[in-house]
Design a protein around this motif. Sequence first.
Motif, PDB file in Angstrom:
ATOM      1  N   GLU A  36       0.843  -1.202   0.000  1.00  0.00           N
ATOM      2  CA  GLU A  36       0.000   0.000   0.000  1.00  0.00           C
ATOM      3  C   GLU A  36       0.879   1.253   0.000  1.00  0.00           C
ATOM      4  O   GLU A  36       1.769   1.422   0.830  1.00  0.00           O
ATOM      5  CB  GLU A  36      -0.953   0.008   1.205  1.00  0.00           C
ATOM      6  N   ASP A  75      -6.774   3.060 -11.179  1.00  0.00           N
ATOM      7  CA  ASP A  75      -7.104   2.522  -9.857  1.00  0.00           C
ATOM      8  C   ASP A  75      -6.312   3.232  -8.762  1.00  0.00           C
ATOM      9  O   ASP A  75      -6.874   3.682  -7.761  1.00  0.00           O
ATOM     10  CB  ASP A  75      -6.796   1.019  -9.791  1.00  0.00           C
ATOM     11  N   ARG A 111      -7.374   6.726  -8.047  1.00  0.00           N
ATOM     12  CA  ARG A 111      -8.593   6.809  -7.236  1.00  0.00           C
ATOM     13  C   ARG A 111      -8.304   6.476  -5.778  1.00  0.00           C
ATOM     14  O   ARG A 111      -8.741   7.173  -4.857  1.00  0.00           O
ATOM     15  CB  ARG A 111      -9.659   5.846  -7.789  1.00  0.00           C
ATOM     16  N   THR A 112      -7.529   5.405  -5.569  1.00  0.00           N
ATOM     17  CA  THR A 112      -7.221   4.973  -4.198  1.00  0.00           C
ATOM     18  C   THR A 112      -6.519   6.061  -3.398  1.00  0.00           C
ATOM     19  O   THR A 112      -6.860   6.319  -2.239  1.00  0.00           O
ATOM     20  CB  THR A 112      -6.313   3.721  -4.229  1.00  0.00           C
TER      21      THR A 112
END
Lengths: 130, 130, 130, 130
Positions: free
Chosen positions: D2, D41, D44-45
């Motif tokens: 992450e 993706d 957006r995250t």
Amino acid sequence: MEFQVDASSRMPIYRQLRNQFRQAVARGKLLPDQRLPSVRDLSRTLVVNPNTIARVYTELEREGLLNTRPGLGVFVASPKTELTKKVRKERLVELLDHFLTEAVHLDFSADEVVSLVGERASQFAWQSPR
Amino acid sequence: MEFQVDASSRMPIYRQLRNQFRQAVARGKLLPDQRLPSVRDLSRTLVVNPNTIARVYTELEREGLLNTRPGLGVFVASPKTELTKKVRKERLVELLDHFLTEAVHLDFSADEVVSLVGERASQFAWQSPR
Amino acid sequence: MEFQVDASSRMPIYRQLRNQFRQAVARGKLLPDQRLPSVRDLSRTLVVNPNTIARVYTELEREGLLNTRPGLGVFVASPKTELTKKVRKERLVELLDHFLTEAVHLDFSADEVVSLVGERASQFAWQSPR
Amino acid sequence: MEFQVDASSRMPIYRQLRNQFRQAVARGKLLPDQRLPSVRDLSRTLVVNPNTIARVYTELEREGLLNTRPGLGVFVASPKTELTKKVRKERLVELLDHFLTEAVHLDFSADEVVSLVGERASQFAWQSPR
DNA sequence: GTGGTCTAGACCACC
DNA sequence: GTGGTCTAGACCACG
């Protein structure tokens, strides 16, 4: 939050603005994550050179009071202190002694000063205990 | 009364000395009619340019904190304030707010500050009621 | 102490100079109270705008690495650290992890790196225990 | 894996992400042929402009740390260093000296630093001998 | 659009 | 002489 400069003061413009900002934060009138006017906007509003505004913001960022993000703007930072307790106490005492010196010369009594301190202190946004 | 200069300070030498003098008077360490060292003596003692000492004395005389008696030397003046109550209060509040602003940024609590003020205030020579 | 600027570098001139200065101090090649070239002199020598040099000196003063005295010049300051142990450790670890990351990408082994660290560390002027 | 961005950092977002990626690979948390989130993706995250993510991937691909396989996605590349031993050593020493300089200014001792290096180095995924 | 860097040149304060 | 401040205006990096 409205800033203002006194061109007739001997205090440099960037210091005037820096002090106003520091006081606004200490009084809780500027809160973390709040956006400040852009360098160009504020320079137009105050009729001051953009470099001078940039200097104010740069110094305040170095002091940890705000964050600047190119492309986004300037934002009030969350408070944090990285100084040792010893250094912080030393600085406070120095500032206090300077204040008390002037109070004596202005011919106030100790009682008047202590009382005034309590009164004005209530207008500031002291850190909550951590 | 011994003065001292900190060459590593950002504050100009003449202001360091002026402030030390003002503080010494406020603490009662310098009393009215007490004689001060001559410009030449003090300049030798502190290893400071005589012009700088002369500037300190000139400014302090202009502020009414000392008198030059030609041929006799420089003496501490008797305290007197010619300012109106209103002006004196304004200046005090401005100085106090500056102090409180820094206290907040140094991460002290209101209680700590008020307590420290009382503590340090006892070391100053407040005017007796007139 | 000779500074130099690489105009073709993407690193701003003021950062190049600041880093060179920090490294010179850390290696003990610049000692406390040593005088640095004046803003105007260095600006002529390096063919860089005086404001840029002034910025380098200003920032280094704010970091506590040097003292500037208008009318006298710029001098190396005595070392002192006002940061809390916690903050200092955090910064060191962050810098170290960055270094180790690059070492891995440069395809060195842990042994080679540890050995090199010991070797180069001997060229720096570590603070004596206090 | 992450990623995260620190809006209050002075480091541009694209560099924060690039560094996090490089460190994740160096720590062995990202392995060759592992697939990365798409630009859209990840943008957006992280609530970051897609252009910024695209820039990160582009730079990392240019550095040889990942491959884009059109229509399939973005994948971690196999490590390879095309630089000569001499160049690699030069870069390592430059990075090391920078780290040691800061360590001195943070007031650590050589022993503390060497010890910390050994400690943190064990958390990285050093290349096995080839 | 945002802020960051650099140059050029003026004027002031300090010693 | 020294450094400090401010202006004007150019160019670059970031998102």
